[in-house]
Write an enzyme that holds these catalytic residues in place. Structure first.
Site, PDB file in Angstrom:
ATOM      1  CE1 TYR A 336     -13.621  -1.078   5.821  1.00  0.00           C
ATOM      2  CE2 TYR A 336     -12.722   0.382   4.367  1.00  0.00           C
ATOM      3  CZ  TYR A 336     -13.546   0.081   5.815  1.00  0.00           C
ATOM      4  OH  TYR A 336     -13.747   0.915   6.342  1.00  0.00           O
ATOM      5  CG  PHE A 337      -8.633  -9.264   4.012  1.00  0.00           C
ATOM      6  CD1 PHE A 337      -9.088  -8.219   4.806  1.00  0.00           C
ATOM      7  CD2 PHE A 337      -7.666  -9.207   3.734  1.00  0.00           C
ATOM      8  CE1 PHE A 337      -8.739  -8.129   6.055  1.00  0.00           C
ATOM      9  CE2 PHE A 337      -7.174  -9.910   5.326  1.00  0.00           C
ATOM     10  CZ  PHE A 337      -7.391  -9.496   6.969  1.00  0.00           C
ATOM     11  CG  ASP A 338      -9.953  -2.864  -0.579  1.00  0.00           C
ATOM     12  OD1 ASP A 338     -10.835  -3.015   0.050  1.00  0.00           O
ATOM     13  OD2 ASP A 338      -9.541  -1.501  -1.466  1.00  0.00           O
ATOM     14  CD  GLU A 341     -12.877  -8.379   4.500  1.00  0.00           C
ATOM     15  OE1 GLU A 341     -12.664  -8.796   4.639  1.00  0.00           O
ATOM     16  OE2 GLU A 341     -12.725  -6.876   3.931  1.00  0.00           O
ATOM     17  CE1 TYR A 342     -16.429  -4.306   0.471  1.00  0.00           C
ATOM     18  CE2 TYR A 342     -15.118  -4.176   1.617  1.00  0.00           C
ATOM     19  CZ  TYR A 342     -15.791  -3.717   1.195  1.00  0.00           C
ATOM     20  OH  TYR A 342     -16.431  -3.187   2.259  1.00  0.00           O
ATOM     21  CE1 TYR A 422      -7.293   5.413   0.793  1.00  0.00           C
ATOM     22  CE2 TYR A 422      -5.724   5.290  -0.688  1.00  0.00           C
ATOM     23  CZ  TYR A 422      -6.114   5.941   0.226  1.00  0.00           C
ATOM     24  OH  TYR A 422      -4.945   5.912   0.965  1.00  0.00           O
ATOM     25  CG  ASP A 423     -10.304   5.685  -7.412  1.00  0.00           C
ATOM     26  OD1 ASP A 423     -10.248   6.579  -6.512  1.00  0.00           O
ATOM     27  OD2 ASP A 423     -10.560   5.321  -8.922  1.00  0.00           O
ATOM     28  CG  HIS A 471      -4.788   4.046   5.725  1.00  0.00           C
ATOM     29  ND1 HIS A 471      -5.066   5.653   5.556  1.00  0.00           N
ATOM     30  CD2 HIS A 471      -4.259   4.004   4.228  1.00  0.00           C
ATOM     31  CE1 HIS A 471      -4.873   5.866   4.691  1.00  0.00           C
ATOM     32  NE2 HIS A 471      -4.628   5.337   4.077  1.00  0.00           N
ATOM     33  CG  ASP A 480       3.852 -20.042  -9.935  1.00  0.00           C
ATOM     34  OD1 ASP A 480       4.232 -20.783  -9.806  1.00  0.00           O
ATOM     35  OD2 ASP A 480       2.868 -21.326 -10.316  1.00  0.00           O
ATOM     36  CE1 TYR A 610      -3.760 -21.790   1.192  1.00  0.00           C
ATOM     37  CE2 TYR A 610      -2.437 -20.250   0.549  1.00  0.00           C
ATOM     38  CZ  TYR A 610      -3.721 -20.926   0.458  1.00  0.00           C
ATOM     39  OH  TYR A 610      -4.617 -20.154  -0.317  1.00  0.00           O
TER      40      TYR A 610
HETATM   41 CU   LIG Z   1      -3.615   5.583   2.002  1.00  0.00          CU
END
Ligand SMILES: [Cu+2]
Length: 671
Positions: A336-338, A341-342, A422-423, A471, A480, A610
């Site tokens: 998951y690309f939190d 994606e989310y 997850y948090d 995971h 920057d 890039y």
């Molecule tokens: Cu974990």
């Protein structure tokens, strides 16, 4: 933030008042005005939903022309004498140029046709400046919508094939089954080409307070087309029992009696905190910065300066990916690309004083929007406070008899978000000695599976029959940099043994080996803890009293980069995570390390693109991209809710000052 009068939607064409600063968060009034502009341009006809809506920040040059970086020096002691750089003057002061245009970016998904549009609008000119239609095969898809969560459960509950798979497991009451819409990634599987889709895993919930993550229905996955609103494939591959033990940590029968003996700790600041907050501008002990917040990235910090000298133009965590290491046929695609994606900012928590944050707290709200582009203010979203942090420095001198100690403090700017199970807490710390630290707090509930049996290598057993797959959490920080101005360079610094020989007869020689990273291709680097490797950003214009470049050094932690196999689609999609460090020359379009459109993207976007031009970096405006985060093989102690685990990095002044800048900190009790 003040509540401005809000015009009824769809009326008038006069521009809404722009905030004072071009980086100020988008107001509710601006979001509504922007939606009107999109509607007038015909972009909201039919069933169009907002997958993202936020500020299109002006390019750096426009911001600096209007509002130069660095603070006014109103907070904290001015830099004095030997502490400062010999010629390290700042760039301060108020607005000097015309304010940049106020632009918003909207990701729009037509949930009937599937058409996805990336639109940028101008609030000043009341026009849509660009509207690009995505090609899903090449560009991937826009992020998950709020409505997809409820929609997916409806879709799988109604699907005969999925119901049959549940019934085979004795699960006939589908009202007790929670469906989790998980981003699909990109695989060359037949029938998936170009679809806007998710993969759905199921969990049993026996009553409202029952923790579904304790009861995964493993071995079954439903692949759902979000536009056709149907299950197009059910994978029913493994026969695994649903784990039964309750994970309800709110239930006294599970938790046990509450422990006793914890007496109160009170944090008091009788004279109030030492920071100042003026709108979005935060000042503390020489530090100055602007606070931003975005539905995608969450918290962003802008124009961070110290004693009137710029250090970082913009700091944020614009991506994270959580690749799972279980090759099971129904979960091998889990990654998951939190952020991309989310959208981690969209799931921001509203924090509670005395519970989430202790002491004298200042909160800022965050204004985010729902699927209709309608703004919603989340109160207490960003927490700002000051903490004692133990020892700053201490010495008992054996010759002079001097006994001195000083207390360290830090200014904390943070927010918490909940993304599925997850948090994550995102914390930025600013210290009295010029150190900046980023810390991520990982907590919540680990993702679960059915544990196949002893010796299974890809998961830990955390409750009887309940697995938690191994995971990684790989964050990307975008820093920057602007150390004493825009002209910077990056050096890799290793500590290495000196060469054996006449000058080093006993073999004790150690030295610093400094390598200037002069181009983008050379600057894709990895940590080397055995050499105490760091990367420092040096000014190519300013020097300290030793004639050395003023600098800030990035101190990384030692953790692996992406462990997925080269050649896998995950490897291509998360290429940013294959190195700990990337450096790019500033380009306003380069904001997201895995690219603008992450959901179902085929790969290669973001940092690989890039850096493809291999721009030179010496004496340029540089951006650091730092990958960090743990490889997590869960412990039994991580269940049913995980104690906070931490990761992060540090930026330290290195010759930015010419001596310890905290000699002027008063001794304890002498404030
Ligand atoms: Cu974990």
């Amino acid at each position: 933030m003040t509540d401005a009068a809000i015009r009824p939607a769809g009326t008038g064409a006069a521009p809404v008042p722009a905030p004072v600063h071009p980086l100020d968060p988008v107001t509710a009034e601006e979001y509504r005005a922007g939606r009107d502009i999109l509607a007038r341009a015909g972009l909201l006809t039919g069933q169009v939903r907002f997958a993202y809506y936020g500020l299109e920040e002006p390019p750096k040059a426009e911001v600096l022309a209007f509002a130069p970086a660095a603070g006014s020096g109103s907070c904290g002691a001015a830099d004095g004498g030997a502490n400062g750089a010999a010629d390290g003057g700042g760039v301060g002061g108020g607005p000097v140029g015309a304010p940049p245009d106020r632009r918003l970016r909207a990701f729009l998904v037509n949930v009937v046709t599937g058409e996805s549009t990336d639109a940028i609008l101008s609030l000043r000119s009341q026009k849509v400046l660009s509207a690009r239609t995505l090609d899903p095969r090449r560009d991937g898809h826009l992020p998950i919508l709020d409505q997809d969560f409820a929609l997916c459960e409806e879709i799988v509950h109604a699907d005969e094939g999925w119901r049959a798979a549940m019934a085979r497991r004795g699960l006939t009451d589908v009202s007790k089954i929670r469906a989790c819409p998980l981003t699909a990634g990109h695989y060359d599987d037949p029938g998936e080409d170009g679809r806007r889709m998710v993969r759905v895993l199921a969990f049993v919930q026996n009553g409202k307070s029952d923790l579904p993550w304790a009861h995964p229905v493993d071995g079954v996955a439903a692949y759902v087309d979000l536009i056709e609103r149907k299950v197009f494939r059910v994978i029913d591959a493994l026969d695994l029992a649903v784990p039964q033990e309750s994970g309800d940590y709110d239930d006294p029968a599970v938790r046990g009696p509450l422990r006793t003996g914890l007496r109160p700790i009170e944090i008091t600041q009788p004279d109030g905190p030492s920071f100042t907050l003026d709108g979005q501008t935060l000042g503390w002990q020489g530090w100055s910065m602007r606070i931003g917040f975005d539905a995608r990235e969450g918290l962003s910090l802008h124009q961070i300066s110290l004693d009137g000298r710029p250090v970082v133009y913009r700091a944020s965590i614009p991506e994270m990916v959580v690749p799972y290491g279980d090759p099971s046929p129904t979960r091998h695609w889990q990654n998951y690309f939190d952020t991309g994606e989310y959208l981690v900012g969209k799931w921001v928590n509203s924090l509670e004083r005395g519970c989430d944050c202790l002491g004298e707290i200042a909160y800022l709200p965050a204004t985010i929007t729902d699927g209709d582009g309608e703004p919603r203010e989340v109160g207490n979203a960003i927490c700002i406070h000051e903490e004692d942090f133990g020892m700053l420095w201490k010495h008992t001198d054996i010759f002079t008899g001097s006994v001195q100690a000083r207390r360290q403090r830090r200014l904390v700017v943070s927010f918490f978000t909940t993304v599925g199970n997850y948090d994550y807490g995102f914390y930025w710390y600013f210290y009295l000695d010029g150190t900046i630290e980023c810390e991520i707090k990982l907590t919540g509930v680990v993702f679960t599976s059915a544990y196949p049996g002893p010796g299974y290598p890809y998961a830990a057993e955390v409750a009887p029959g309940l697995g938690a797959p191994v995971h990684q959490h790989l964050f990307s920080a975008r820093l920057d940099m602007m150390v004493d101005g825009l002209a910077n360079a990056v050096e890799e610094v290793d500590i290495v043994p000196g060469p054996a020989g006449p000058g080093n007869p006993q073999g004790n020689a150690l030295l610093q080996r400094v390598t200037r990273l002069v181009s983008e291709s050379q600057a894709a680097r990895d940590v080397a803890p055995e050499r105490a490797r760091t990367w420092r950003v040096v000014s190519t214009e300013k020097t300290n009293r030793f004639g050395q470049a003023t600098a800030f050094t990035l101190w990384p932690e030692a953790a692996p980069t992406l462990l997925a196999s080269p050649g896998s689609t995950l490897y291509d999609r998360a290429r940013f995570a294959t190195h700990h460090l990337w450096v790019t020359r500033y380009d306003p379009a380069h904001r997201y390390p895995a690219g603008d459109y992450v959901n179902q993207h085929p790969g290669g976007a973001g940092l690989p693109q890039y850096t493809a031009g291999d721009a030179s970096l010496d004496g340029e405006d540089v951006v650091l991209w730092h990958t960090f985060g743990p490889a997590h093989f869960p412990r039994p102690e991580d269940w049913p809710v995980m104690p906070v685990s931490r990761c992060g990095f540090t930026l330290k002044p290195t010759g930015f000052f010419s001596r310890n800048p905290t000699l002027d900190v008063p001794p304890p009790g002498c404030h």
